[in-house]
Scaffold this motif. Structure first.
Motif, PDB file in Angstrom:
ATOM      1  N   ASP A 159       0.842  -1.201   0.000  1.00 42.15           N
ATOM      2  CA  ASP A 159       0.000   0.000   0.000  1.00 42.15           C
ATOM      3  C   ASP A 159       0.873   1.244   0.000  1.00 42.15           C
ATOM      4  N   SER A 160       1.951   1.199  -0.731  1.00 44.38           N
ATOM      5  CA  SER A 160       2.940   2.265  -0.639  1.00 44.38           C
ATOM      6  C   SER A 160       2.638   3.458  -1.533  1.00 44.38           C
ATOM      7  N   VAL A 161       3.098   4.574  -1.072  1.00 45.26           N
ATOM      8  CA  VAL A 161       3.144   5.793  -1.863  1.00 45.26           C
ATOM      9  C   VAL A 161       4.627   6.082  -2.060  1.00 45.26           C
ATOM     10  N   GLU A 162       4.997   6.512  -3.253  1.00 45.22           N
ATOM     11  CA  GLU A 162       6.398   6.816  -3.531  1.00 45.22           C
ATOM     12  C   GLU A 162       6.558   8.296  -3.830  1.00 45.22           C
ATOM     13  N   VAL A 163       7.687   8.841  -3.378  1.00 47.43           N
ATOM     14  CA  VAL A 163       7.974  10.266  -3.500  1.00 47.43           C
ATOM     15  C   VAL A 163       9.323  10.431  -4.200  1.00 47.43           C
ATOM     16  N   ALA A 164       9.421  11.456  -5.046  1.00 46.00           N
ATOM     17  CA  ALA A 164      10.692  11.787  -5.700  1.00 46.00           C
ATOM     18  C   ALA A 164      10.893  13.293  -5.639  1.00 46.00           C
ATOM     19  N   LEU A 165      12.102  13.701  -5.274  1.00 45.31           N
ATOM     20  CA  LEU A 165      12.473  15.114  -5.327  1.00 45.31           C
ATOM     21  C   LEU A 165      12.902  15.413  -6.750  1.00 45.31           C
ATOM     22  N   LEU A 166      12.269  16.399  -7.363  1.00 46.80           N
ATOM     23  CA  LEU A 166      12.475  16.701  -8.779  1.00 46.80           C
ATOM     24  C   LEU A 166      13.178  18.044  -8.961  1.00 46.80           C
ATOM     25  N   ALA A 167      13.423  18.397 -10.199  1.00 48.14           N
ATOM     26  CA  ALA A 167      14.087  19.655 -10.536  1.00 48.14           C
ATOM     27  C   ALA A 167      13.299  20.851 -10.012  1.00 48.14           C
ATOM     28  N   ASP A 168      14.007  21.909  -9.715  1.00 45.73           N
ATOM     29  CA  ASP A 168      13.413  23.178  -9.293  1.00 45.73           C
ATOM     30  C   ASP A 168      12.558  23.054  -8.038  1.00 45.73           C
ATOM     31  N   GLY A 169      12.840  22.054  -7.216  1.00 46.10           N
ATOM     32  CA  GLY A 169      12.122  21.909  -5.960  1.00 46.10           C
ATOM     33  C   GLY A 169      10.778  21.215  -6.061  1.00 46.10           C
ATOM     34  N   HIS A 170      10.366  20.819  -7.261  1.00 44.99           N
ATOM     35  CA  HIS A 170       9.106  20.092  -7.396  1.00 44.99           C
ATOM     36  C   HIS A 170       9.225  18.741  -6.708  1.00 44.99           C
ATOM     37  N   VAL A 171       8.072  18.179  -6.324  1.00 48.81           N
ATOM     38  CA  VAL A 171       8.031  16.871  -5.687  1.00 48.81           C
ATOM     39  C   VAL A 171       6.999  16.020  -6.420  1.00 48.81           C
ATOM     40  N   GLY A 172       7.405  14.803  -6.785  1.00 51.15           N
ATOM     41  CA  GLY A 172       6.498  13.870  -7.443  1.00 51.15           C
ATOM     42  C   GLY A 172       5.956  12.879  -6.438  1.00 51.15           C
TER      43      GLY A 172
END
Length: 75
Positions: A26-39
């Motif tokens: 039941d996971s949610v995944e997070v990624a730190l992206l360019a220009d401070g965006h977060v996926g």
């Protein structure tokens, strides 16, 4: 992918990590992206849709989580 009036966000080099603990079903995944965006994506469906937050949106979301804004009511 584009957000906020056409700002391009490149997800091709995103490094995804599980948010929280558990067995991953039941996971949610997070990624730190360019220009401070977060996926943010569904760990069960990594090829599915991705929510992309601006830095301000992510800060507001995290503050809401910490404040209990999204807690389920007790039954």
């Amino acid at each position: 992918m584009s957000v906020n009036g056409g700002t391009d966000v490149d997800l091709s080099n995103a490094v995804w990590r599980k948010a929280g603990e558990g067995d991953g079903r039941d996971s949610v995944e997070v990624a730190l992206l360019a220009d401070g965006h977060v996926g943010l994506r569904d760990g069960k469906n990594p090829d599915g849709h991705v929510l992309v937050f601006t830095p301000g949106e992510w800060s507001a979301f995290v503050a809401g989580v910490e404040d209990g804004e999204f807690d389920r009511p007790e039954s």
